[in-house]
Design an enzyme around this catalytic site. Structure first.
Site, short mmCIF file in Angstrom:
data_model
loop_
_atom_site.label_atom_id
_atom_site.label_comp_id
_atom_site.label_asym_id
_atom_site.label_seq_id
_atom_site.Cartn_x
_atom_site.Cartn_y
_atom_site.Cartn_z
N SER A 87 9.23 1.69 1.27
CA SER A 87 10.06 1.75 0.07
C SER A 87 9.32 1.01 -1.03
O SER A 87 9.22 -0.22 -1.01
CB SER A 87 11.43 1.10 0.32
OG SER A 87 12.14 1.82 1.29
N LYS A 162 15.25 6.90 -2.72
CA LYS A 162 15.44 5.72 -1.88
C LYS A 162 16.01 4.55 -2.68
O LYS A 162 16.88 3.80 -2.19
CB LYS A 162 14.11 5.31 -1.23
CG LYS A 162 14.18 4.05 -0.35
CD LYS A 162 15.20 4.22 0.78
CE LYS A 162 15.38 2.93 1.58
NZ LYS A 162 14.23 2.57 2.41
N LYS A 230 14.10 -6.78 -2.67
CA LYS A 230 12.95 -6.10 -3.28
C LYS A 230 13.34 -4.72 -3.77
O LYS A 230 13.00 -4.30 -4.88
CB LYS A 230 11.81 -6.03 -2.27
CG LYS A 230 10.58 -5.26 -2.72
CD LYS A 230 10.57 -3.81 -2.23
CE LYS A 230 10.57 -3.71 -0.71
NZ LYS A 230 10.50 -2.29 -0.27
#
Length: 283
Positions: A87, A162, A230
């Site tokens: 990701s 995502k 993150k």
């Protein structure tokens, strides 16, 4: 070869594929013992592979592995296929795609959702950005690792999807954390509340799995707070780029910052409930 990468690699090896891995940690040793071939550099892995798959924590690590010294880009042959299942920032995915295309290498950004459970059960949701030809070529590999596999669009589209997934997951965990904290303080039986809510409109996989984690106070990581933070940061960056205010995302990101600040970044992201409980029981 972490929580996600190790079981995903095992599925490919168990299906009979010849697997090359970077000789780096105990998880790599486990795969080597199971029949994978070990190499010392990213370049060597690429030189001995037709398809290279990365599963790494963040954009800088992917760029270093692919574009850095002795990187994947130096070892890939013309006509090879690169798949990043990490990701990372959509902009980083596009940058890597462009540089690999100049070498005659197709690239896909193919981040996943489903966590450790999905990785181990080969039931991941895989959201893919790139060309249809590259997607068709990669599909047999994806089918060994996941169930819901969709070509979203061009390079970067998988990573944008995502980011949106992580926003929804994070905000939903926060909602479950708040609801369970309120119910517990009001003396409501959490097991019974979860049971009835799972039969109503509030039903979700997060309420099911993470609701149980919250009740059991089981915050052993399936997906770590620091990694989800993150991803929320990537979402906020995308929001700024496209001038979209992401109020809920910003709130949950701040809650995750608080967990990390108190030393709980390695816990599962469902530990948002632990933070809510602490905030609700001041000394």
């Amino acid at each position: 070869m972490g929580i996600m990468g190790k079981p995903m690699a095992h599925h490919l090896l168990n299906a009979g594929y010849s697997l090359a891995v970077l000789q780096r940690n105990e998880a790599s040793k486990e795969l080597i013992d199971a029949g994978a071939k070990a190499f010392k550099t990213n370049r060597e892995v690429a030189e001995n592979s037709d398809v290279v798959i990365t599963m790494l924590p963040d954009s800088p690590q992917v760029e270093e592995v692919v574009l850095g010294r002795d990187g994947v880009i130096d070892g890939l042959k013309h006509g090879a296929l690169f798949i990043d299942m990490s990701s990372i920032a959509p902009s980083a995915a596009k940058k890597i795609h462009q540089q690999l295309q100049q070498k005659g290498v197709e690239a896909l950004d193919a981040p996943v959702s489903g966590g450790q459970v999905g990785a181990e059960a080969a039931s991941l949701s895989i959201m893919v950005g790139g060309s249809e030809a590259a997607f068709t070529r990669a599909l047999p590999l994806f089918q060994l690792m996941g169930k819901n596999i969709v070509l979203i669009g061009e390079a970067g589209a998988g990573q944008t999807t995502k980011v949106c997934n992580q926003m929804i997951v994070g905000i939903t965990i926060q909602a479950v954390a708040e609801a369970f904290t309120l119910a517990k303080k009001a003396g409501v039986n959490l097991e019974k509340m979860r049971e009835v809510l799972l039969g109503g409109f509030a039903q979700s996989r997060i309420l099911d799995l993470h609701g149980k984690r919250v009740i059991d106070k089981n915050f052993k990581p399936g997906f770590k707070v620091k990694l989800h933070r993150k991803d929320m940061n990537l979402a906020l960056q995308e929001g700024k780029e496209y001038a979209v205010p992401l109020y809920g995302t910003a709130l949950v990101a701040a809650q995750m910052d608080a967990l990390i600040a108190q030393g709980d970044g390695e816990l599962d992201h469902s530990a948002l409930a632990m933070l809510m409980e602490k905030l609700s029981n001041p000394l």
